[in-house]
Write a protein that holds these residues in place. Sequence first.
Motif, mmCIF file in Angstrom:
data_model
loop_
_atom_site.group_PDB
_atom_site.id
_atom_site.type_symbol
_atom_site.label_atom_id
_atom_site.label_comp_id
_atom_site.label_asym_id
_atom_site.label_seq_id
_atom_site.Cartn_x
_atom_site.Cartn_y
_atom_site.Cartn_z
ATOM 1 N N LEU A 143 -18.487 7.346 5.086
ATOM 2 C CA LEU A 143 -17.130 6.643 5.005
ATOM 3 C C LEU A 143 -15.956 7.676 4.912
ATOM 4 O O LEU A 143 -16.419 8.538 4.014
ATOM 5 N N LEU A 144 -15.244 7.603 5.653
ATOM 6 C CA LEU A 144 -13.818 8.487 5.594
ATOM 7 C C LEU A 144 -12.757 7.564 5.222
ATOM 8 O O LEU A 144 -12.355 6.670 6.000
ATOM 9 N N LEU A 145 -12.165 8.054 4.002
ATOM 10 C CA LEU A 145 -11.045 7.138 3.535
ATOM 11 C C LEU A 145 -9.680 7.924 3.437
ATOM 12 O O LEU A 145 -9.875 8.862 2.486
ATOM 13 N N PHE A 146 -8.463 7.723 4.005
ATOM 14 C CA PHE A 146 -7.198 8.165 3.990
ATOM 15 C C PHE A 146 -6.414 7.333 3.325
ATOM 16 O O PHE A 146 -6.281 6.080 3.616
ATOM 17 N N ASN A 147 -5.842 7.782 2.044
ATOM 18 C CA ASN A 147 -5.099 6.704 1.176
ATOM 19 C C ASN A 147 -3.591 7.126 1.130
ATOM 20 O O ASN A 147 -3.306 8.266 0.997
ATOM 21 N N TYR A 148 -2.470 6.405 1.347
ATOM 22 C CA TYR A 148 -1.355 6.491 1.480
ATOM 23 C C TYR A 148 -0.468 5.563 0.242
ATOM 24 O O TYR A 148 -1.070 4.392 0.350
ATOM 25 N N GLU A 149 0.369 6.339 -0.099
ATOM 26 C CA GLU A 149 1.292 5.406 -1.154
ATOM 27 C C GLU A 149 2.360 4.588 -0.123
ATOM 28 O O GLU A 149 2.721 5.028 0.911
ATOM 29 N N ALA A 150 2.478 3.262 -0.564
ATOM 30 C CA ALA A 150 3.370 2.408 0.339
ATOM 31 C C ALA A 150 4.255 1.580 -0.490
ATOM 32 O O ALA A 150 4.001 1.052 -1.698
ATOM 33 N N ASP A 151 5.586 1.403 0.064
ATOM 34 C CA ASP A 151 6.452 0.533 -0.554
ATOM 35 C C ASP A 151 6.005 -0.899 -1.013
ATOM 36 O O ASP A 151 5.542 -1.660 0.024
ATOM 37 N N PRO A 152 5.935 -1.212 -2.377
ATOM 38 C CA PRO A 152 5.469 -2.600 -2.554
ATOM 39 C C PRO A 152 6.092 -3.768 -1.572
ATOM 40 O O PRO A 152 5.875 -4.656 -1.190
ATOM 41 N N ALA A 153 7.316 -3.628 -1.360
ATOM 42 C CA ALA A 153 8.313 -4.274 -0.560
ATOM 43 C C ALA A 153 7.755 -4.669 0.881
ATOM 44 O O ALA A 153 7.991 -5.491 1.365
ATOM 45 N N LEU A 154 7.132 -3.475 1.525
ATOM 46 C CA LEU A 154 6.486 -3.594 2.658
ATOM 47 C C LEU A 154 5.341 -4.453 2.732
ATOM 48 O O LEU A 154 5.113 -5.054 3.672
ATOM 49 N N LEU A 155 4.421 -4.120 1.580
ATOM 50 C CA LEU A 155 3.124 -4.832 1.740
ATOM 51 C C LEU A 155 3.166 -6.178 1.193
ATOM 52 O O LEU A 155 2.197 -7.063 1.461
ATOM 53 N N ALA A 156 4.354 -6.582 0.472
ATOM 54 C CA ALA A 156 4.402 -8.022 -0.037
ATOM 55 C C ALA A 156 4.112 -9.159 0.970
ATOM 56 O O ALA A 156 3.283 -10.117 0.616
ATOM 57 N N PRO A 157 4.563 -9.140 2.187
ATOM 58 C CA PRO A 157 4.494 -10.035 3.000
ATOM 59 C C PRO A 157 3.027 -10.375 3.211
ATOM 60 O O PRO A 157 2.641 -11.305 4.002
ATOM 61 N N LEU A 158 2.090 -9.414 3.026
ATOM 62 C CA LEU A 158 0.808 -9.324 3.724
ATOM 63 C C LEU A 158 -0.128 -9.948 2.503
ATOM 64 O O LEU A 158 -1.324 -10.137 2.719
ATOM 65 N N VAL A 159 0.123 -10.075 1.189
ATOM 66 C CA VAL A 159 -0.429 -10.513 0.009
ATOM 67 C C VAL A 159 -0.694 -12.055 0.000
ATOM 68 O O VAL A 159 0.306 -12.943 0.331
ATOM 69 N N PRO A 160 -2.092 -12.365 0.214
ATOM 70 C CA PRO A 160 -2.300 -13.662 0.267
ATOM 71 C C PRO A 160 -1.821 -14.572 -0.972
ATOM 72 O O PRO A 160 -1.991 -14.158 -1.947
ATOM 73 N N ALA A 161 -1.771 -15.774 -0.870
ATOM 74 C CA ALA A 161 -1.356 -16.830 -1.979
ATOM 75 C C ALA A 161 -2.464 -16.752 -2.988
ATOM 76 O O ALA A 161 -3.398 -16.653 -2.696
ATOM 77 N N GLY A 162 -2.014 -16.736 -4.148
ATOM 78 C CA GLY A 162 -3.006 -16.601 -5.331
ATOM 79 C C GLY A 162 -3.466 -15.231 -5.870
ATOM 80 O O GLY A 162 -4.162 -15.028 -6.581
ATOM 81 N N THR A 163 -3.134 -14.282 -5.067
ATOM 82 C CA THR A 163 -3.268 -12.835 -5.279
ATOM 83 C C THR A 163 -1.938 -12.031 -5.619
ATOM 84 O O THR A 163 -0.975 -12.537 -5.313
#
Length: 256
Positions: A15-35
């Motif tokens: 496994l190769l993992l690249f990790n990036y900081e991201a704005d919460p506002a950018l990710l919020a629409p992708l968050v499933p209900a209940g999480t």
Amino acid sequence: MAERSPFLTGAWRHLLLFNYEADPALLAPLVPAGTELDSWNGLTMVSLVGFLFAETRVLGIPVPGHQLFEEMNLRLYVRRVARDGALRRGVVFVREWVPRRAVVRMARWLYREPYVRAAMSHVRDLGTMTKDRPGFIRYSARYGRERLSMAATLSDPPRALLPGSEAEFITMRGWGYTSYPNRRTMEYRVIHPAWPVGDVAGGKFDGSGATWYGAELGRVVAGVPRSAFYAPDSAISVAWRRTLGSEDVEGDRHPT
């Protein structure tokens, strides 16, 4: 009542993992209900992950032609507190690329996961994973005329996870979540041991991030990772999925 056998078992290797900081506002629409978005030291992140999927079995039966193939995915991190009070840390996949049509069809149909078929390959030379003889690994994908790759030099042998570390936050994820229409959410268990991890040097992404992940997330992935890890391999199992009830989606207690 006996627990149901896993739906899928196998092994994730190299496994190769690249990790990036991201704005919460950018990710919020992708968050499933209940999480809700999970964070480490106040940072919300996405990870680009490449690996080999090996020894694939569905309901305990080996799948012909699917015993070794590449996968690349982009994922973000969420959490929820179940009704029994247990904290469940999970992942949400933005896009998953594999070279096998059957995997795409099964994952989309049964788990609503955003799999897409692409031509894929990898190059691997582990060396001794030291500064004197570093290793190298690269995963590549081609979709139409577009190409994408992630590559890194391995000079830090994997070591046990440190409690509270970024690597532990990224890798110790026991749940997967996907969204349905009408605020429905699917949840499934992913079981694997703690991975030893090593830092990697010169982590490099090549390709049009916008083509693969959309303009805004594409810019994130095309940037310099805040961290990058290598993990050798582990057995995994994926449990049968379930749909969260309305009491889960609307009534979960979020951790503080």
